[in-house]
Design a protein around this motif. Structure first.
Motif, mmCIF file in Angstrom:
data_model
loop_
_atom_site.group_PDB
_atom_site.id
_atom_site.type_symbol
_atom_site.label_atom_id
_atom_site.label_comp_id
_atom_site.label_asym_id
_atom_site.label_seq_id
_atom_site.Cartn_x
_atom_site.Cartn_y
_atom_site.Cartn_z
ATOM 1 N N UNK A 6 7.771 62.801 70.353
ATOM 2 C CA UNK A 6 9.052 62.117 70.562
ATOM 3 C C UNK A 6 9.586 62.348 71.966
ATOM 4 N N UNK A 7 10.095 61.284 72.578
ATOM 5 C CA UNK A 7 10.642 61.335 73.937
ATOM 6 C C UNK A 7 12.162 61.270 73.915
ATOM 7 N N UNK A 8 12.698 60.342 73.112
ATOM 8 C CA UNK A 8 14.155 60.194 73.017
ATOM 9 C C UNK A 8 14.516 59.761 71.611
ATOM 10 N N UNK A 9 15.545 60.395 71.074
ATOM 11 C CA UNK A 9 16.044 60.069 69.737
ATOM 12 C C UNK A 9 17.416 59.407 69.888
ATOM 13 N N UNK A 10 17.550 58.188 69.363
ATOM 14 C CA UNK A 10 18.804 57.445 69.489
ATOM 15 C C UNK A 10 19.817 57.831 68.415
ATOM 16 N N UNK A 11 19.514 58.856 67.624
ATOM 17 C CA UNK A 11 20.428 59.238 66.562
ATOM 18 C C UNK A 11 20.351 58.268 65.398
ATOM 19 N N UNK A 71 23.912 62.221 66.821
ATOM 20 C CA UNK A 71 24.055 61.586 68.135
ATOM 21 C C UNK A 71 22.697 61.455 68.827
ATOM 22 N N UNK A 72 22.610 60.615 69.866
ATOM 23 C CA UNK A 72 21.359 60.524 70.638
ATOM 24 C C UNK A 72 21.056 61.850 71.329
ATOM 25 N N UNK A 73 19.755 62.102 71.546
ATOM 26 C CA UNK A 73 19.376 63.304 72.280
ATOM 27 C C UNK A 73 18.014 63.099 72.926
ATOM 28 N N UNK A 74 17.890 63.636 74.141
ATOM 29 C CA UNK A 74 16.626 63.573 74.863
ATOM 30 C C UNK A 74 15.722 64.663 74.329
ATOM 31 N N UNK A 75 14.494 64.307 73.947
ATOM 32 C CA UNK A 75 13.577 65.267 73.353
ATOM 33 C C UNK A 75 12.510 65.746 74.317
#
Length: 578
Positions: A307-312, A466-470
């Motif tokens: 995973x690179x980015x999670x948009x929540x 919330x979104x978070x950078x992984x």
């Protein structure tokens, strides 16, 4: 020289028209509306030709000036397509038999666009995989016939150049791009044998040892296979019709990754639930997955399936990358309220959050600046119409059908790759007389009997993520201050739970549901019973709070509350016996 504005083809019950794309959105000056009841429309791959069937004939015109190139007397045609270079027009009509022709007539025709001559007439009874598939240079063409694949070379359909025959090939997808061409095939399982997907490079089409990659799985009634643009990897969504655990109405889905270098992987999705959408980025190095029970999660993965980015979480079931790959739209259509989240993919920052309620269609304009949403029949027979938007949320053009009419389809004119350069992402809404439809803030429902009372905080039905950078070592760009603050609070709370703080032993006392650690009785079975009783009592306390806040409890919840006195008595007896 800048390319012209893309055309938008509109197919409705009152005819077919071509519109000049944004910002003007007016009717194409050279195209006369065809008032016939159009059955299907299509553009050539480069957008230079437009073709439609109106129930009387099939016509092909130049997109630029609408000059007629070809007309075919094919009144029953219901599907159309062009080969990648526009050399072959494919027409299909439903297969039928008559007394004069008990075997039926060939219903799939391949036409030479240059001369208008019939190249080949074939039988294609099923509408699934009705159209042959070409490589981008038209050096190879593939067609599924009786559970095997037939390969033709250089548009010579009088001789089969190669075949791929296995135990019932159910589906296939030819790779994009030119040579060497690759093909991924799906064979469903039977009699205890697993289903499998294999990836071959043409013309080596032998057994399992010839496959570039192979992936087998038991849980698969059907699959969806998607190549990335560079033809280096395939994503396979395997689905079952029924989830035997009963957890999902949509069945059960798993996502698999296959690369031409032989690597395979199961994409790990951290939230249970259906997989709604999987889409490759145009850069071919990332893909986005929308998954999980509502509110659904959306996550971007790299080619290592990390995973690179999670948009929540949010109300979404679809994802759409812009043609240039610099913008991603997450949307909730169908049984959701049409909310769209527009994201700058490079900064992972949200640009806008417009709403398109009742939309049944979404597509990007080739310029990467505009989109079209539409409500089409027969999916929805009311409120038919379309809107053209700027990605910042501004509505530039709106059209609603007249009473008694229906909108059936809208389609952008395609352009060759590189026709529209990537532009810097704007965050300020584009000017528009129609304004925007940004999502208004939502408020929790309050029963009429409680609306005169001051609002009290209540428990949320779903915990919003919330979104978070992984990416390792990076803080999540695009997070608001409030989201970052909440994220830190959750991390601190999680760390506090992991700390074990010894407490001095205490005398038996009435239960306290808020205690974090309890003295041990020395008997693991007794400790387990005490823990379970406290868990049930805590749940009863929560139900009491909900009842006090005005929530109507269900019968089983009320029965659970009635057992409180009995549970307290059992707990006290266990604690006295320690």
């Amino acid at each position: 020289m800048a390319p012209p504005s893309p055309l938008l083809a509109v197919r409705a019950s009152d005819g077919t028209i071509l519109l000049r794309g944004p910002p003007s959105c007016d009717q194409h000056f050279a195209f006369n509306r065809d008032s016939g009841s159009s059955r299907c429309i299509t553009f050539s791959r480069d957008g230079s030709m437009f073709c439609w069937s109106n129930g009387r004939s099939v016509s092909v015109v130049k997109s630029s000036d609408s000059s007629v190139l070809l007309t075919f007397d094919l009144p029953k045609t219901s599907l159309l397509d062009f080969s990648p270079l526009g050399r072959v027009l494919v027409t299909w009509q439903p297969y039928s038999k008559t007394q004069d022709s008990p075997q039926g007539d060939p219903n799939l025709q391949l036409w030479d666009v240059q001369t208008g001559q019939l190249i080949k007439a074939l039988y294609q009874k099923k509408v699934d995989s009705w159209c042959p598939t070409w490589s981008d240079d038209e050096g190879i063409c593939v067609r599924s016939v009786n559970n095997e694949l037939h390969f033709y070379e250089n548009n010579d359909f009088n001789s089969i150049a190669n075949k791929l025959h296995m135990q019932k090939v159910s589906d296939y997808v030819l790779s994009p791009g030119g040579q060497p061409s690759k093909v991924v095939v799906y064979v469903p399982g039977s009699k205890g044998a697993p289903s499998f997907v294999r990836l071959y490079q043409y013309p080596v089409l032998g057994g399992p040892t010839a496959a570039l990659a192979n992936k087998s799985f038991f849980k698969a009634d059907r699959v969806t296979m998607q190549w990335n643009k560079k033809a280096s990897a395939v994503l396979v969504t395997a689905s079952t019709e029924v989830d035997k655990t009963g957890a999902s109405y949509y069945g059960e889905q798993t996502l698999h990754y296959l690369a031409v270098n032989g690597e395979t992987a199961l994409v790990q999705l951290p939230k249970n639930g259906p997989i709604y959408d999987v889409v490759w980025s145009p850069n071919s190095s990332e893909f986005c997955v929308v998954y999980g029970f509502m509110p659904a999660k959306a996550t971007v993965y790299n080619l290592k399936c990390d995973p690179v980015f999670d948009f929540g979480t949010g109300p979404r079931n679809a994802a759409y990358y812009s043609p240039q790959g610099h913008i991603l739209v997450l949307a909730g259509f169908g049984n959701l309220r049409g909310q769209m989240e527009v994201w700058d993919v490079k900064k992972y920052k949200q640009v806008s959050k417009p709403q398109a309620p009742d939309a049944t269609h979404f597509s990007w304009c080739p310029d990467g600046e505009h989109i079209v949403t539409a409500t089409c029949s027969p999916r929805l027979r009311v409120s038919n119409g379309y809107k053209i938007w700027h990605y910042t949320g501004s509505v530039l053009h709106k059209w609603d059908v007249a009473e008694g009419s229906e909108l059936w389809e809208v389609r952008w004119q395609p352009f060759p790759d590189g026709s529209f350069p990537e532009r810097a992402v704007r965050y300020q809404a584009a000017p528009s007389e129609l304004g925007s439809t940004q999502t208004p803030p939502t408020q929790a429902y309050r029963p009429p009997a409680l609306r005169h009372l001051p609002a009290t905080p209540s428990a949320k039905l779903h915990e919003e993520e919330p979104p978070q950078n992984l990416r390792p070592g990076l803080a999540g760009p695009g997070l608001s201050k409030a989201a970052l603050k909440n994220q830190k609070k959750r991390e601190a709370k999680k760390a506090a739970k992991q700390e074990v703080k010894p407490e001095p032993p205490s005398d038996p006392a009435p239960v306290s549901n808020n205690s974090q650690s309890e003295p041990s009785s020395g008997d693991p079975e007794t400790d387990k019973k005490i823990k379970n009783l406290k868990k049930k009592l805590k749940a009863i306390e929560e139900l009491k709070e909900q009842q006090a806040a005005g929530r109507v409890l269900q019968k089983n919840q009320l029965e659970k509350m009635q057992k409180e006195e009995q549970l307290l008595k059992e707990l006290q007896e266990l604690q006295i016996g320690q």
